[in-house]
Design a protein around this motif. Structure first.
Motif, PDB file in Angstrom:
ATOM      1  N   LEU A  73       0.754  -1.106   0.006  1.00  0.00           N
ATOM      2  CA  LEU A  73      -0.129  -0.014  -0.129  1.00  0.00           C
ATOM      3  C   LEU A  73       0.900   1.264   0.066  1.00  0.00           C
ATOM      4  N   GLY A  74       2.102   1.199  -0.490  1.00  0.00           N
ATOM      5  CA  GLY A  74       2.819   2.214  -0.658  1.00  0.00           C
ATOM      6  C   GLY A  74       2.416   3.623  -1.298  1.00  0.00           C
ATOM      7  N   HIS A  75       2.693   4.651  -0.700  1.00  0.00           N
ATOM      8  CA  HIS A  75       2.250   5.990  -1.107  1.00  0.00           C
ATOM      9  C   HIS A  75       3.426   6.723  -1.250  1.00  0.00           C
ATOM     10  N   ARG A  76       4.119   7.149  -2.210  1.00  0.00           N
ATOM     11  CA  ARG A  76       5.357   8.033  -2.417  1.00  0.00           C
ATOM     12  C   ARG A  76       4.610   9.537  -2.510  1.00  0.00           C
ATOM     13  N   LEU A  77       5.591  10.476  -1.869  1.00  0.00           N
ATOM     14  CA  LEU A  77       5.242  11.764  -1.972  1.00  0.00           C
ATOM     15  C   LEU A  77       5.341  12.089  -3.389  1.00  0.00           C
ATOM     16  N   GLU A  78       4.105  13.003  -3.442  1.00  0.00           N
ATOM     17  CA  GLU A  78       3.858  13.359  -4.904  1.00  0.00           C
ATOM     18  C   GLU A  78       3.868  14.948  -4.997  1.00  0.00           C
ATOM     19  N   ARG A  79       4.193  15.453  -6.278  1.00  0.00           N
ATOM     20  CA  ARG A  79       4.021  16.569  -6.653  1.00  0.00           C
ATOM     21  C   ARG A  79       2.864  16.752  -7.091  1.00  0.00           C
ATOM     22  N   LEU A  80       2.242  18.164  -7.504  1.00  0.00           N
ATOM     23  CA  LEU A  80       0.747  18.549  -7.617  1.00  0.00           C
ATOM     24  C   LEU A  80       0.537  17.743  -8.965  1.00  0.00           C
ATOM     25  N   SER A  81       1.539  17.251  -9.812  1.00  0.00           N
ATOM     26  CA  SER A  81       1.438  16.945 -10.990  1.00  0.00           C
ATOM     27  C   SER A  81       1.062  15.283 -10.974  1.00  0.00           C
ATOM     28  N   GLY A  82       1.212  14.715  -9.690  1.00  0.00           N
ATOM     29  CA  GLY A  82       0.946  13.371  -9.310  1.00  0.00           C
ATOM     30  C   GLY A  82       2.380  12.617  -9.489  1.00  0.00           C
ATOM     31  N   GLN A  83       3.437  13.013  -9.874  1.00  0.00           N
ATOM     32  CA  GLN A  83       4.783  12.498 -10.153  1.00  0.00           C
ATOM     33  C   GLN A  83       5.416  12.454  -8.767  1.00  0.00           C
ATOM     34  N   PRO A  84       6.061  11.319  -8.551  1.00  0.00           N
ATOM     35  CA  PRO A  84       6.719  11.234  -7.163  1.00  0.00           C
ATOM     36  C   PRO A  84       7.756  12.426  -7.271  1.00  0.00           C
ATOM     37  N   GLU A  85       8.081  12.773  -5.797  1.00  0.00           N
ATOM     38  CA  GLU A  85       8.963  13.835  -5.589  1.00  0.00           C
ATOM     39  C   GLU A  85      10.030  13.226  -4.685  1.00  0.00           C
TER      40      GLU A  85
END
Length: 220
Positions: A73-85
């Motif tokens: 259930l991993g959730h990577r920190l995302e930018r507003l664009s939805g891309q990983p940050e």
């Protein structure tokens, strides 16, 4: 690739531990806390370039023998664009706090007050159903975890809910994308029900995994 110094890794780990006092430093760049037969974590996964890390909120079920702590259930920190940050190891204080606040806001499970076991199981259900709707590979392991976590916690109501959702999803999973050991949906569901009924064996597995991964000192 640029590798940070050991002192930098310690500093970053300490900073995140201070921002999330409900978690324990398990290993460098990895915080965990235990919620019954599950651990919830924040993994500061190193970026490909090595000059930064990707904060990732996740859980891991202790109800199966597994060699590592998974980022289920991993959730990577995302930018507003939805891309990983990625966060740079040389980041400024404001950037760090923004990353902390963003991960808290984006995580589907609370990183402040520990989520309930039911909330965790329900998130397994939501994630597994979403994967099916998006045409991603079948969430076989995730559905198994949801059943066994509920069983280990003696939540028969959640076990039955999980089995019901598993039955529905298994009828939709394309056989070509299922594990090579898959025989049939009926055989899989029967096997999961049998495992869910074996409370003593599940308890032994959880105890063994706590010892194997050195989790006995985690906050709960």
């Amino acid at each position: 690739m640029t590798n940070p110094s050991a002192a930098t890794v310690r500093r970053v780990t300490k900073d995140w531990a201070a921002a999330f006092p409900g978690f324990t430093v398990w290993r460098p760049l990895h915080l965990l806390r235990r919620i019954g037969p599950v651990v919830q974590g924040i993994c500061l996964d190193r970026s490909t370039s090595g000059d930064g890390y990707c904060p990732t909120a996740h859980v891991h079920a202790l109800t199966r023998e597994f060699p590592v702590i998974s980022l289920t259930l991993g959730h990577r920190l995302e930018r507003l664009s939805g891309q990983p940050e990625a966060v740079l190891f040389t980041r400024q204080e404001g950037e760090f706090q923004r990353a902390v606040d963003a991960l808290k806001a984006q995580s589907r499970l609370s990183l402040d007050v520990p989520p309930s076991l039911e909330e965790i199981v329900r998130e397994y259900h939501s994630s597994s159903s979403a994967r099916q709707e998006k045409g991603f590979p079948p969430a076989v392991m995730e559905m198994e975890d949801s059943i066994l976590i509920a069983a280990a916690a003696h939540r028969r109501d959640l076990v039955e809910d999980s089995l019901s959702i598993a039955t529905d999803l298994a009828s939709k999973w394309p056989k070509a994308r299922l594990p090579l050991t898959w025989v049939s949906a009926d055989a899989w569901l029967e096997g999961m029900r049998n495992k869910a009924d074996a409370a003593e064996a599940l308890a032994e597995t959880v105890t063994g995994q706590v010892a194997a991964h050195k989790l006995d000192k985690l906050k709960e």
